[in-house]
Each structure stands twice: as C-alpha cells, then as structure tokens.
Design a protein around this motif. Structure first.
Motif, PDB file in Angstrom:
ATOM      1  N   ARG A  53       0.535  -1.204  -0.075  1.00  0.00           N
ATOM      2  CA  ARG A  53      -0.067   0.035  -0.026  1.00  0.00           C
ATOM      3  C   ARG A  53       0.920   1.262   0.026  1.00  0.00           C
ATOM      4  N   GLY A 100     -15.774  -7.318  -5.048  1.00  0.00           N
ATOM      5  CA  GLY A 100     -16.282  -6.266  -4.957  1.00  0.00           C
ATOM      6  C   GLY A 100     -15.297  -4.992  -4.795  1.00  0.00           C
ATOM      7  N   GLY A 101     -13.913  -5.212  -4.814  1.00  0.00           N
ATOM      8  CA  GLY A 101     -12.991  -4.274  -4.416  1.00  0.00           C
ATOM      9  C   GLY A 101     -12.154  -4.001  -5.808  1.00  0.00           C
ATOM     10  N   ASN A 102     -10.907  -3.524  -5.375  1.00  0.00           N
ATOM     11  CA  ASN A 102     -10.235  -3.111  -6.586  1.00  0.00           C
ATOM     12  C   ASN A 102      -9.428  -4.401  -7.369  1.00  0.00           C
ATOM     13  N   ASN A 103      -9.552  -5.264  -6.820  1.00  0.00           N
ATOM     14  CA  ASN A 103      -9.105  -6.526  -7.376  1.00  0.00           C
ATOM     15  C   ASN A 103     -10.191  -6.850  -8.526  1.00  0.00           C
ATOM     16  N   ASP A 106      -9.366  -4.511 -11.478  1.00  0.00           N
ATOM     17  CA  ASP A 106      -8.485  -4.914 -12.516  1.00  0.00           C
ATOM     18  C   ASP A 106      -9.159  -6.110 -13.349  1.00  0.00           C
ATOM     19  N   GLY A 173      -8.288  -9.795  -3.525  1.00  0.00           N
ATOM     20  CA  GLY A 173      -6.763  -9.848  -3.525  1.00  0.00           C
ATOM     21  C   GLY A 173      -6.129  -9.339  -2.264  1.00  0.00           C
ATOM     22  N   ILE A 174      -5.347  -8.290  -2.087  1.00  0.00           N
ATOM     23  CA  ILE A 174      -4.757  -8.166  -0.821  1.00  0.00           C
ATOM     24  C   ILE A 174      -5.426  -7.353  -0.040  1.00  0.00           C
ATOM     25  N   GLY A 175      -6.848  -7.095  -0.162  1.00  0.00           N
ATOM     26  CA  GLY A 175      -7.840  -6.476   0.719  1.00  0.00           C
ATOM     27  C   GLY A 175      -8.605  -7.788   1.556  1.00  0.00           C
ATOM     28  N   LYS A 177      -9.914 -10.383   3.966  1.00  0.00           N
ATOM     29  CA  LYS A 177      -9.918 -10.297   5.558  1.00  0.00           C
ATOM     30  C   LYS A 177     -10.512 -11.581   5.895  1.00  0.00           C
ATOM     31  N   SER A 179     -10.755 -15.759   5.733  1.00  0.00           N
ATOM     32  CA  SER A 179     -10.833 -16.772   4.424  1.00  0.00           C
ATOM     33  C   SER A 179     -12.256 -16.295   3.811  1.00  0.00           C
ATOM     34  N   ARG A 181     -15.807 -15.990   2.618  1.00  0.00           N
ATOM     35  CA  ARG A 181     -17.163 -16.262   3.164  1.00  0.00           C
ATOM     36  C   ARG A 181     -18.103 -15.758   2.016  1.00  0.00           C
ATOM     37  N   ASP A 208      -3.530 -10.797  -9.054  1.00  0.00           N
ATOM     38  CA  ASP A 208      -2.617 -10.466  -8.049  1.00  0.00           C
ATOM     39  C   ASP A 208      -2.409 -11.746  -7.027  1.00  0.00           C
TER      40      ASP A 208
HETATM   41  N1  NAX Z   1      -5.062   0.634  -5.624  1.00  0.00           N
HETATM   42  C1  NAX Z   1      -4.760   0.455  -6.971  1.00  0.00           C
HETATM   43  O1  NAX Z   1      -5.008   1.279  -7.783  1.00  0.00           O
HETATM   44  C2  NAX Z   1      -4.314  -0.634  -7.344  1.00  0.00           C
HETATM   45  C3  NAX Z   1      -5.014  -1.820  -6.739  1.00  0.00           C
HETATM   46  N2  NAX Z   1      -4.635  -3.265  -7.394  1.00  0.00           N
HETATM   47  C4  NAX Z   1      -5.429  -4.296  -7.133  1.00  0.00           C
HETATM   48  O2  NAX Z   1      -6.334  -3.936  -6.013  1.00  0.00           O
HETATM   49  C5  NAX Z   1      -6.312  -5.252  -5.151  1.00  0.00           C
HETATM   50  C6  NAX Z   1      -6.636  -4.611  -3.627  1.00  0.00           C
HETATM   51  O3  NAX Z   1      -7.872  -4.065  -3.919  1.00  0.00           O
HETATM   52  P1  NAX Z   1      -8.679  -3.837  -2.555  1.00  0.00           P
HETATM   53  O4  NAX Z   1      -7.966  -2.990  -1.375  1.00  0.00           O
HETATM   54  O5  NAX Z   1      -9.999  -3.072  -2.858  1.00  0.00           O
HETATM   55  O6  NAX Z   1      -8.952  -5.219  -1.953  1.00  0.00           O
HETATM   56  P2  NAX Z   1      -9.640  -6.558  -2.756  1.00  0.00           P
HETATM   57  O7  NAX Z   1     -10.308  -6.258  -3.879  1.00  0.00           O
HETATM   58  O8  NAX Z   1      -8.553  -7.484  -2.575  1.00  0.00           O
HETATM   59  O9  NAX Z   1     -10.620  -7.040  -1.698  1.00  0.00           O
HETATM   60  C7  NAX Z   1     -11.657  -6.261  -1.096  1.00  0.00           C
HETATM   61  C8  NAX Z   1     -12.964  -6.983  -1.524  1.00  0.00           C
HETATM   62  O10 NAX Z   1     -13.140  -8.334  -1.105  1.00  0.00           O
HETATM   63  C9  NAX Z   1     -14.084  -8.712  -0.471  1.00  0.00           C
HETATM   64  N3  NAX Z   1     -13.659  -9.434   0.627  1.00  0.00           N
HETATM   65  C10 NAX Z   1     -12.761  -9.390   1.742  1.00  0.00           C
HETATM   66  N4  NAX Z   1     -12.702 -10.268   2.685  1.00  0.00           N
HETATM   67  C11 NAX Z   1     -13.381 -11.028   2.242  1.00  0.00           C
HETATM   68  C12 NAX Z   1     -13.701 -12.419   2.476  1.00  0.00           C
HETATM   69  N5  NAX Z   1     -13.072 -12.862   3.466  1.00  0.00           N
HETATM   70  N6  NAX Z   1     -14.481 -13.214   1.907  1.00  0.00           N
HETATM   71  C13 NAX Z   1     -15.185 -12.657   0.868  1.00  0.00           C
HETATM   72  N7  NAX Z   1     -14.963 -11.531   0.225  1.00  0.00           N
HETATM   73  C14 NAX Z   1     -14.256 -10.840   0.844  1.00  0.00           C
HETATM   74  C15 NAX Z   1     -14.422  -7.309   0.034  1.00  0.00           C
HETATM   75  O11 NAX Z   1     -15.885  -7.328   0.553  1.00  0.00           O
HETATM   76  C16 NAX Z   1     -14.154  -6.492  -1.147  1.00  0.00           C
HETATM   77  O12 NAX Z   1     -15.106  -6.612  -2.069  1.00  0.00           O
HETATM   78  C17 NAX Z   1      -4.937  -5.849  -5.154  1.00  0.00           C
HETATM   79  O13 NAX Z   1      -4.961  -6.951  -4.969  1.00  0.00           O
HETATM   80  C18 NAX Z   1      -4.745  -5.595  -6.770  1.00  0.00           C
HETATM   81  O14 NAX Z   1      -5.546  -6.735  -7.352  1.00  0.00           O
HETATM   82  C19 NAX Z   1      -3.484  -3.418  -8.301  1.00  0.00           C
HETATM   83  O15 NAX Z   1      -4.301  -3.134  -9.529  1.00  0.00           O
HETATM   84  C20 NAX Z   1      -2.699  -2.334  -8.272  1.00  0.00           C
HETATM   85  C21 NAX Z   1      -3.144  -0.961  -8.188  1.00  0.00           C
END
Ligand code: NAX
Ligand code: ADP
Length: 643
Positions: A53, A100-103, A106, A173-175, A177, A179, A181, A208
C-alpha cells in the motif's frame, strides 16, 4: 525481514580482503549489484500488504493509472495462456469472477480488453457494487454480466463456468479479511470441488493472488482455486513465495508497475537472492584448515547410514576436512567408505549434530547411541557457556563429560563463533532455559517441529494447545517463527518448499524460502545430506570470517550480532544447493511456481506463451539420497559461476 541489516552484516563479516587475494572475485563485488537489480528483486522478493500500500500510494497520488496498467498485463497474460493451449481468441470463452474491491476492478478492465480483442467474456459478480468504471468499461465492450446472490444462483452458472477455457479469479486480492465467506466463499468452494473432480476444468488466472490465501503469511485456511497462472500486481507478496499458498499460485508473472522498491525492506526473500552471499571464495594460498573443518556428531548404531550420508555430503561441499565423532562400529564402516574423513575429537569450524542419532523416544539404550546423545548434549552446553561471561558456569557445563570424550576440544569453543547445525535426534536435547542458540540452525521437518514446539512450550510457559503436524504444514511460517522466538536458533523448516526464519531475536525476522527442490528428493536420507551440506557451508564461511576479521572485531558485540544475521543466509544456501543438487540428479524441471521475468505494461512479452507452453515440464527420474551428494559439486560450481 531485516534484509538490509542482514546484507550490511554480511558485508561487515566478509569485508577487508582485497579481491586480488581470492580467486572467485565475483561474490562480494556483485552483492550490491545483484541485490539492487530491480528484475531480480521483482522476481525474488516479496512485500507485506502494508508495504505494498505504501508503494502504491505515491504513484496513485501522481495520477499513475495503476489499475489500467495491471489490467493490461492481466489481459496479455490471459492471451498468452490461451495461445499456450492452442485456443484462438475469437473462440475463447472466458469467465471473469469479480469481487467488490479493486481486485475486481483489475478483472473488469482486463475483461473489457479481452472482449475487445474478440473473446467471449462473461462477468460473474459476487458483489452488487463492483468497481463502477471497470463494470462500465466491460459492459461497453460487450461482456455479459451475471450477479450471484444465493446458492441457487451459483448452481445455475456452475456448468457454464466449468465449461469455459479460462477463469479469471478477481474475487479478492490483498484487501481480503480472513478466508472467503458468503456467496464468494460458496462459489469458490463449489468450483474447487469441480476442479478436483471434473474431467475438464478451465485454466485459472488469478489476479494478484489466488482469492482466499493469507497474503502476508501464505496460509490457505478456506476455499481457494488452484491457479494455473497468477499475475502479481506491482510486486510479489509473501503468499507467492510461502507455502502452502505458493502451491496454489501456479506460475507467476509480476506486472511491473514501477513501484519504488527501496521504500521498505522485503518481508520474504527467495533463497536464490541470498545464497551466493556466503560462498566463501577459495584463495590460492588455502590450506585444508583455512577452507574449513566440518565436525559431525551424527549416526548411531541404530542409524548408521545417516553418518555416511552426512559425512559424504559435507566432504563434497568444499570444506578442507571433515571430522567425525561417533561409535566405534560406525567409524569402522565410515572409514571404509570415506577414507578422507578424520576420526575422533578435535577442532572444527562448524558442527553438525543429531542426524541419525535416536531421539529420546527411539534410543535403545545402546552404549554407543547414549554416548552420541551425551556428546551432543555436552556440545550444546558448551555452546551456551560461550554466551556467558561467568567462568564458573562454563566449568560446570563441561564437568558432565570427561574432556577426552568430548567431541570438541574445550579451548576451541572460545571466540570466534562456530556455527552448529542441530538435526533430527539432537533436537530434543535443546533446553530453552539455558541455551542461547543464536549461532545454530535447527532443521526439523513438520513432525519434528510440532514435537519440538510442544516440548519447549510445555517446559517454558502456560501454553496449553498442542501443535499438530497438520498445524505446522498449514502454517509453516507461523510455526517457524514460534520456534525461532522460543530458541533464538535459525529455523530451517524442511518441506517441499523449505522455510527459513532467523536473525537476532530483538529484530525483525529474516524469512527466506528455498523452493527449487523436486519431489523425488522426499526420500530417506535426504535430510542427512542437507545437514552435512549445510554444516560444510557454515564451516567454510566461519573459517573465512575468522581468518579475515580482526581480533578486535571478533571481540566486539557487533560481531555476534552480525553472525546471527548471517545464520539464516547460511541455512538458505544449504537448502538452496540441496534442492539444486537434487534437481540436477533427477533431471527435473521446476514443477511449479516458476516466476517469469516481469511484465512491463508498456512492452508486453511476446515470449510469454512459449514459456507457458512449457507446462509439460520434465518431472525427472527417481533418485536416492546418495545421488544428491554426487551432484553437490556441480550445483556449487554453477552457483560460483553465476554469482
Ligand atoms: N490501488 C490500486 O489502484 C491498485 C490496486 N490493485 C488491485 O487492488 C487489489 C486490492 O484492492 P482492495 O483493497 O479493494 O481489496 P480486494 O479487492 O483485494 O478485496 C476487497 C474485496 O474483497 C471482499 N472481501 C474481503 N474479505 C473477504 C472475505 N473473507 N470473503 C469474501 N469477500 C471478501 C470485500 O468485500 C471487497 O469486495 C489488489 O489485490 C490488486 O488486485 C492493483 O491493480 C494495483 C493498483
Ligand atoms: N515434496 C518435496 N519436494 C521437494 N523436497 C522435499 C519434499 N518433501 C521433502 N523434501 C525435502 O527432503 C528432505 C527430507 O528430509 P528428512 O525428512 O529429514 O529426511 P531423512 O530424515 O530421511 O533424511 C528435506 O530437505 C525436505 O525439504
């Protein structure tokens, strides 16, 4: 990890010798260069989420389109994956599983690019609110979209997903929390069952990280799809290197997003990055003593072969002499097979103890075996006395065994520090209360690690939960960290991927992964070879450092700290060359987890599909532990040449 601290310590320990004095001029001079080489770091070092981050932040603030760049690499990788399987883009059916996140973002932009290139792409979303611009772009490009809410929804799309050519896993991805669900977890659970049972299952491209892995610790506690290929965004994360998560990443491509790698130390590194640090150069004026003497207290009447294997491995690994201490019967047999070995007590530059020595549960009370255990116990106590200033403490420790029966001459236990490899039957002789093991390497496999943790903790504190082998296999890094915390020793936890944790306990741990072994190496005696080899590496390094550092530096407290930093590097070299020698013997290619050169979004890699096509890798031929020994010299020669 304290990567910079370890590197600085290494440089201090190996400093002060003009390069004209040694033949292998490469290793010291190239250290900085290879460690700072961006491509090498991108493919051999991993950073924790908080560091990732921090690396993203300045680029996002400067308006860099990181998501678009990552998505482009993902789309290009999907194209290469299809090409490698002989599937034309216009015929390809791709499922993009979107969270739902940035993953998910991508994944959506990659889906949009792939649809524009002609593939049929269906979005399967597990969130009602996926990345808005990404969704708009994908729908505009012509992707169909299905949103899942219930198990029934999952049942309706399961066949379609399983019939596809590629699944893009962009659920989390890295967001993440915990395992996976909810509907995401249920979807992945059902797909995973199909992945293990169906005749056809699509290739899986993870965005990722494979969704569900513990990003920082490599754990795999919930449902996770096995990826064929993972495109790591920006840098590798620990889960790409650490078991068991590394086993589900498939091959790995790093999308190079221009992160500033100097912002923080990597959290985990690959053994390849550091193993060559401790290749002690040979000097034209070497003697057998200056090249290091490896002392071994291994083997027993019960396990004679372990003595042979560990001694033969040590004597093949570049030391000037191997000294063996053990029962009469074993010595006679050893001499017949390794006439080069010197028998009986004396000096050594490093020690290997315990391989093939029965532990307390298996000791048959044979006199020879008991003597081996007692000799090791005394050696360990001698070690601890080293850390004490009180002369009396030292005296009392050595009283247990008559001096002539000690494997080591007591006077030789004085500075400089002599490393020790503690293997197999010696592990249960460790006493966490009295022993300061910062200059030792313990080498348990998962079962030994669990046993040791249980014993040490029951002796030391209120810890009540029993650690099982399963716990160690599922959480190897956490287990190795716990063992390191308890003992202060560098922990080399053996497995398909070997995890090394060490360094001074007051500092961030150094975490290294050696993953170049092949599964034919899971064969009896392979660990004895590793112990002998690692001991020999320690002996050469220790002798080199002792001879080239000044007495003032050796007496300095910093010297002990620097040496503690070097211990995990020495352990990594042992595991790395062991794996390399085994693979040379077997002829096996790396079976999985190949990290390809970084993918620059500005210059997509035309050769990628050719690499991916080589998934038909040579699995090699069966080997025995002795075969590994035969290839140690070739493995070391290759390492010297490339350093
Ligand atoms: N910030 C950026 O612009 C960039 C982000 N990147 C991408 O962004 C990702 C990180 O994005 P985020 O921080 O939005 O996080 P993620 O998209 O990795 O995770 C958040 C999403 O996952 C869900 N989630 C979290 N834990 C869960 C669980 N235990 N069970 C089910 N669903 C769950 C959340 O509800 C949310 O929708 C990276 O892994 C990478 O793929 C990369 O593209 C590099 C650039
Ligand atoms: N699946 C595998 N792939 C590669 N290497 C492995 C695998 N399983 C075990 N190994 C390696 O084989 C060696 C086995 O050591 P160990 O269990 O101590 O054997 P032994 O006690 O018979 O000498 C270790 O170096 C370990 O890392």
């Amino acid at each position: 990890m304290s990567f910079s601290a370890a590197r600085a310590a290494y440089q201090r320990l190996y400093a002060g010798v003009p390069s004209s004095q040694y033949r292998n001029t490469g290793n010291i001079a190239n250290t900085d260069q290879s460690a700072s080489n961006t491509d090498m770091l991108l493919t051999h070092a991993a950073w924790n989420v908080k560091h990732v981050r921090a690396m993203e932040q300045p680029l996002l603030e400067a308006g860099r389109p990181l998501m678009a760049q990552a998505a482009h690499c993902i789309a290009q990788s999907a194209v290469a994956l299809l090409q490698s399987r002989g599937i034309r883009l216009e015929q390809a059916r791709i499922i993009a599983a979107i969270g739902g996140g940035n993953n998910g973002g991508d994944g959506l932009f990659a889906a949009s690019e792939l649809r524009t290139l002609g593939a049929t792409v269906t979005l399967v979303c597990t969130s009602d609110a996926p990345h808005a611009q990404g969704l708009a772009a994908a729908q505009q490009a012509g992707c169909d979209c299905i949103t899942l809410h219930t198990d029934q929804d999952i049942a309706q799309v399961l066949t379609t997903i399983c019939d596809a050519d590629v699944i893009i896993d962009a659920l989390a991805g890295i967001g993440i929390k915990g395992s996976l669900r909810g509907v995401t977890g249920n979807l992945v659970q059902q797909l995973r069952e199909a992945q293990y049972t169906a005749q056809h299952f699509p290739a899986v491209l993870a965005v990722d990280t494979p969704s569900g892995v513990g990003v920082d610790d490599g754990s795999c506690d919930g449902p996770i799809l096995d990826a064929t290929l993972t495109v790591a965004c920006g840098v590798l994360k620990p889960c790409h290197l650490l078991p068991p998560a590394a086993y589900v990443c498939g091959d790995i491509i790093v999308a190079d997003l221009d992160f500033d790698l100097t912002l923080s130390d990597p959290s985990v590194v690959h053994a390849d990055l550091v193993a060559h640090w401790c290749m002690s150069p040979t000097r034209f004026d070497d003697s057998k003593y200056s090249r290091g003497v490896a002392g071994l207290v291994t083997g027993s009447v019960a396990y004679l072969g372990a003595a042979l294997l560990s001694v033969r491995a040590a004597s093949r690994a570049g030391v000037g002499m191997v000294r063996y201490c053990g029962p009469e019967h074993v010595r006679a047999m050893l001499l017949a097979q390794v006439p080069e070995a010197v028998l009986g007590s004396g000096t050594a530059s490093a020690w290997v103890v315990g391989s093939g020595v029965p532990d307390s549960r298996h000791s048959q009370n044979s006199v020879g075996d008991e003597q081996q255990r007692q000799a090791i116990a005394t050696l360990l106590q001698e070690y601890c006395a080293l850390g004490q200033t009180d002369h009396e403490a030292q005296q009392s420790h050595t009283e247990q065994m008559p001096a002539e029966q000690l494997p080591v001459e007591p006077s030789y236990m004085a500075q400089p520090i002599r490393p020790m490899v503690i293997d197999a039957g010696a592990l249960d002789l460790i006493d966490p209360h009295t022993q300061q093991l910062s200059h030792t390497i313990v080498t348990p496999h998962a079962a030994e690690c669990a046993r040791l943790l249980n014993t040490l903790q029951s002796q030391s504190s209120a810890q009540l939960t029993q650690v099982s082998v399963h716990d160690v296999l599922n959480h190897p890094v956490a287990s190795a960290l716990q063992l390191w915390q308890t003992t202060g020793a560098t922990v080399l936890l053996k497995g398909a991927h070997t995890v090394i944790v060490g360094g001074p306990r007051e500092q961030e741990p150094t975490i290294i992964v050696a993953d170049n072994a092949c599964s034919w190496m899971a064969t009896a005696g392979s660990g004895d070879v590793l112990a002998g080899l690692t001991g020999a590496i320690c002996a050469s390094a220790s002798e080199w450092i002792a001879r080239h550092s000044t007495p003032e530096y050796r007496a300095d407290a910093q010297y002990a700290v620097d040496f503690a930093h070097l211990m995990p590097i020495l352990a990594a070299a042992g595991a790395h060359w062991h794996g390399f020698a085994g693979r040379l013997a077997s002829g096996a290619d790396r079976s999985h987890g190949v990290v390809y050169p970084p993918c620059n979004p500005q210059q997509p890699q035309p050769a990628l599909h050719a690499w991916l096509r080589s998934t038909m890798r040579n699995t090699g031929k069966p080997i025995i532990a002795s075969d590994i020994i035969e290839r140690i010299p070739a493995a070391m020669q290759a390492a010297y040449q490339t350093a």
